[in-house]
Design an enzyme around this catalytic site. Structure first.
Site: not given
Length: 773
Positions: A309, A505, A509
């Site tokens: 990410d 995080d 996700d």
């Protein structure tokens, strides 16, 4: 269930050890009958669970090394080699306990996702509000979402504006505005005043419910881990059976076959490999890396693809001020002080960033009065007798040139603009971005060196800022504007071609982390859901810990394989001696114990740190690195004077540009160049030893020379202007080239030093702040 299983394994180990020791004491005291009973009891106790493990493996379509253990246990009873059976029982119990400690996975827990999801909603019926279960909401219902509440259902904004924190879905930390008729998704947080919305879907069909389902499905579809022992068993088991059968046929004695099975008992696999893996887990935990299972460590050691990410993983996840641009006659530092003073009472993420920027510069803030905060607009307050407003602003149709330049620059850099007005006049603008983590580039290089050959970024952010990050970091692919479902699909596609690690995080996700071969959560600031869906959690807010974990995983797996190969090689030699009658079962069991000790000692090497680590700095050198890093933060705040002066030249205001050029000269010769000379004479020589040689800093010294050259060119231009009584239009082209060139060179130079040198100092990230794009 997990506790019961762990307790059963402990009891199994205690009982088998007790039976072996009790039998040994009885034998020493001369009571061979009692000794045999104790050893037979220990052997029988081991046969039950070993048989169950074999049955379980067969149900999964695998034939594991436990089958050899069962055959050797039964064989020792059949030929009366009871002490050998008891020894095997202890080895089996020890191996199972260690293997379970290394392999037991934490089940994917989606409790945080479920707790975050709202269960009720405020439904408007006429002029009344009623709180109803979420299940009764149908498309078309009017819903009221209060400040700080989670949007319960997908729908359209019915109020004039809604200020939303969409980071739970997109990972993007900057709040967004949605106006009447725009779509909002469930799971995001109302970051402004209460607003109304019209439901467009039921709770079951809304976005957040879909995320929960995706995480559950992804976790359920995760393939079981194929362990080292199972892979070796594929060839070792049939070989053992053939050797035992040949020994029996050749000698006509079942005892020889049992002796072969005893020395073939795969204790190096059952003990040494798990010891190496557990040692790796222990090493990682000391660095703030929680690896939940030995299987995850093994998979991490084989990974070839890394998917990440952006927000909170490669970037800091917190907006940070980059530049202050002012209208003519305004002072940048005073403008920041006024804006931060007005924003002190606002909980908005951008307001917090502006206040933090002012405090970092040690500005003295005034207490605002008459504070008015409007959702979607910003804050207005009286500060030191001036009416100051900070936030979003609709520019006039014909804005000043500097304001147009700010808007264009923000679009190119992916920055957010906080416009500042003072007493009703547009005074300036603050540009804020989500900066790269300072250690991101170095960490990605270390990960490539550790064996990852494909780095991919998945982000819900817009394509332009995402591709800018990908370009800076040299990523192999960038996938922007990704929904949680898109991320899961992307991870699954990569998993089909290679062992894939996913790092994230946010709650958005969690499904992708569960779908990956190895999910890694930035747990220090990440959501509970992402941490619970992950196989590995980085408890320290440093991406570099992932590179450390990768090195540990590869080393631990290499030692585990090495221990298994050495142990099984020695077992093969012992099988040869046993087949020819030179090793009776009891002696073979003792020899097997000696082999076990040897390979376990070798496996314990995984507890030691790898020497191929980042160079260690002496305490005084680390302090020097922190000092120069802090100076960078001060210097960076003054770099805007270069662009501001260039903008004045572009606007044709030569008088103001002349004054700006004088400010540039003061900054360069009073502040910047002394800093660069100190780096050349103090910092770089101190770094020569830990970096291996002075050549490591040669390119930085060459860049210092270029900075010095451009600075003296600008001083020469200033001297010409002073001599002529002002700037001449013929000077503008060269001045623009020097100003923009020096600005770009300094920003690149700062980033290179921070990435290559400042990250070597412990806790440099927290001490000096993250790298800025």
């Amino acid at each position: 269930m997990t506790r019961v299983r762990a307790r059963a394994e402990s009891v199994f180990l205690v009982v088998t050890v007790t039976a072996l020791v009790a039998g040994g004491l009885a034998w020493i005291l001369g009571d061979s009958a009692v000794a045999d009973i104790c050893w037979i009891f220990g052997t029988l106790i081991a046969i039950v669970p070993a048989t169950w493990w074999v049955i379980g493996a067969l149900r999964r379509g695998r034939v594991g090394v436990d089958l050899i253990a069962v055959l050797s246990l039964v064989g020792t009873l059949a030929v009366g080699e009871y002490v050998a059976g008891a020894l095997i029982a202890v080895m089996l119990a020890s191996g199972q306990a260690l293997d379970a400690a290394a392999e037991r996975r934490a089940t994917t827990d989606l409790r945080a996702l479920l707790e975050h999801a709202p269960r009720t909603a405020r439904r408007r019926v006429g002029d009344a509000l009623e709180v109803v279960p979420l299940e009764v909401i149908v498309p078309g219902d009017r819903i009221v979402v209060g400040p700080g509440e989670v949007v319960p259902i997908d729908g359209w904004v019915a109020s004039e504006v809604a200020v939303l924190d969409e980071s739970v879905l997109t990972g993007e930390p900057i709040h967004v505005q949605r106006r009447t008729g725009e779509l909002v998704r469930s799971g995001i947080v109302n970051a402004g005043a209460a607003f109304e919305m019209t439901a467009r879907a039921t709770a079951e069909d809304s976005t957040y419910a879909g995320i929960v389902r995706l995480a559950r499905e992804a976790a359920a579809e995760s393939a079981p881990v194929v362990r080292i022992a199972d892979r070796v068993a594929a060839w070792f088991l049939p070989l053992t059976m053939v050797v035992a059968a040949l020994a029996w046929l050749a000698a006509g004695s079942a005892t020889r076959a049992v002796a072969v099975l005893v020395v073939a008992t795969p204790c190096p696999l059952l003990l040494a490999a798990p010891v190496a893996i557990v040692s790796g887990l222990s090493r990682a935990s000391r660095l703030g890396v929680v690896i939940r299972s030995g299987g995850a460590l093994e998979n991490l050691g084989q990974a070839r693809t890394l998917m990440m990410d952006k927000t909170g993983t490669l970037t800091s996840g917190r907006p940070t001020g980059t530049d202050i641009v002012t209208a003519a006659g305004q002072d940048a530092v005073e403008l920041l002080r006024l804006a931060a003073s007005a924003d002190q009472l606002s909980p908005h993420v951008l307001a917090e960033a502006i206040v933090q920027e002012a405090r970092k510069r040690r500005l003295t803030l005034s207490m605002p009065t008459g504070v008015v905060e409007q959702a979607g607009t910003g804050v207005s307050a009286t500060v030191d007798g001036h009416r100051v407003s900070v936030g979003a602003l609709a520019l006039p149709t014909d804005p000043p040139g500097w304001a147009r330049a700010v808007a264009n620059r923000a679009a190119l850099d992916g920055a957010v603009i906080a416009w500042v007005t003072v007493d009703g006049d547009l005074a300036g603008a603050l540009l804020l971005v989500d900066p790269l983590r300072r250690d991101a580039a170095r960490t990605l290089r270390r990960l490539r060196a550790a064996g990852l050959n494909r780095l991919v970024m998945l982000t819900g952010d817009r394509r332009e800022p995402a591709e800018a990050v990908g370009s800076v970091l040299g990523l192999d692919a960038v996938c922007a504007e990704q929904t949680p479902a898109d991320k899961v699909a992307g991870v699954r596609a990569e998993c089909r071609s290679a062992v894939t690690v996913m790092v994230g995080d946010g709650v958005n996700d969690a499904p992708a982390l569960a779908a990956a071969t190895v999910g890694v959560a930035m747990g220090a600031r990440g959501s509970t859901a992402s941490s619970e869906a992950a196989d590995i959690v980085l408890t320290a807010d440093r991406l570099g810990r992932l590179a450390d974990a990768m090195v540990i995983a590869r080393r631990s797996r290499r030692i585990a394989v090495q221990s298994a190969v050495i142990g099984m090689g020695l077992s093969l030699v012992a099988m040869g001696f046993a087949a020819f009658g030179y090793l009776p079962p009891a002696v073979g069991a003792l020899l097997q114990e000696a082999i076990d000790v040897a390979v376990i000692v070798n496996a314990l090497r995984a507890l030691r740190s790898d020497r191929a680590r980042a160079p260690a700095l002496r305490e005084d050198t680390a302090a020097m690195v922190h000092r120069f890093s802090a100076e960078h933060e001060v210097l960076r705040d003054h770099l805007s004077v270069l662009r501001e002066t260039a903008q004045l030249l572009t606007d044709g205001d030569l008088v103001a540009a002349h004054a700006g050029l004088r400010r540039v000269d003061t900054f360069l010769f009073d502040t910047l160049l002394p800093h660069e000379r100190a780096e050349d004479t103090e910092l770089y020589p101190a770094l020569a030893e830990p970096l291996g040689s002075g050549e490591a800093t040669t390119t930085m010294s060459r860049m210092h020379a270029e900075i010095d050259r451009l600075s003296h060119r600008l001083r020469a231009q200033l001297a010409q202007a002073d001599a002529a009584g002002g700037l001449h239009p013929d000077q503008c082209e060269e001045l623009l080239a020097d100003l923009y060139g020096l600005s770009a060179l300094l920003r690149l130079h700062f980033v290179q030093e921070e990435e290559n040198y400042f990250t070597l100092a412990p806790e440099a990230d927290s001490a000096t702040g993250p790298e800025r794009l």
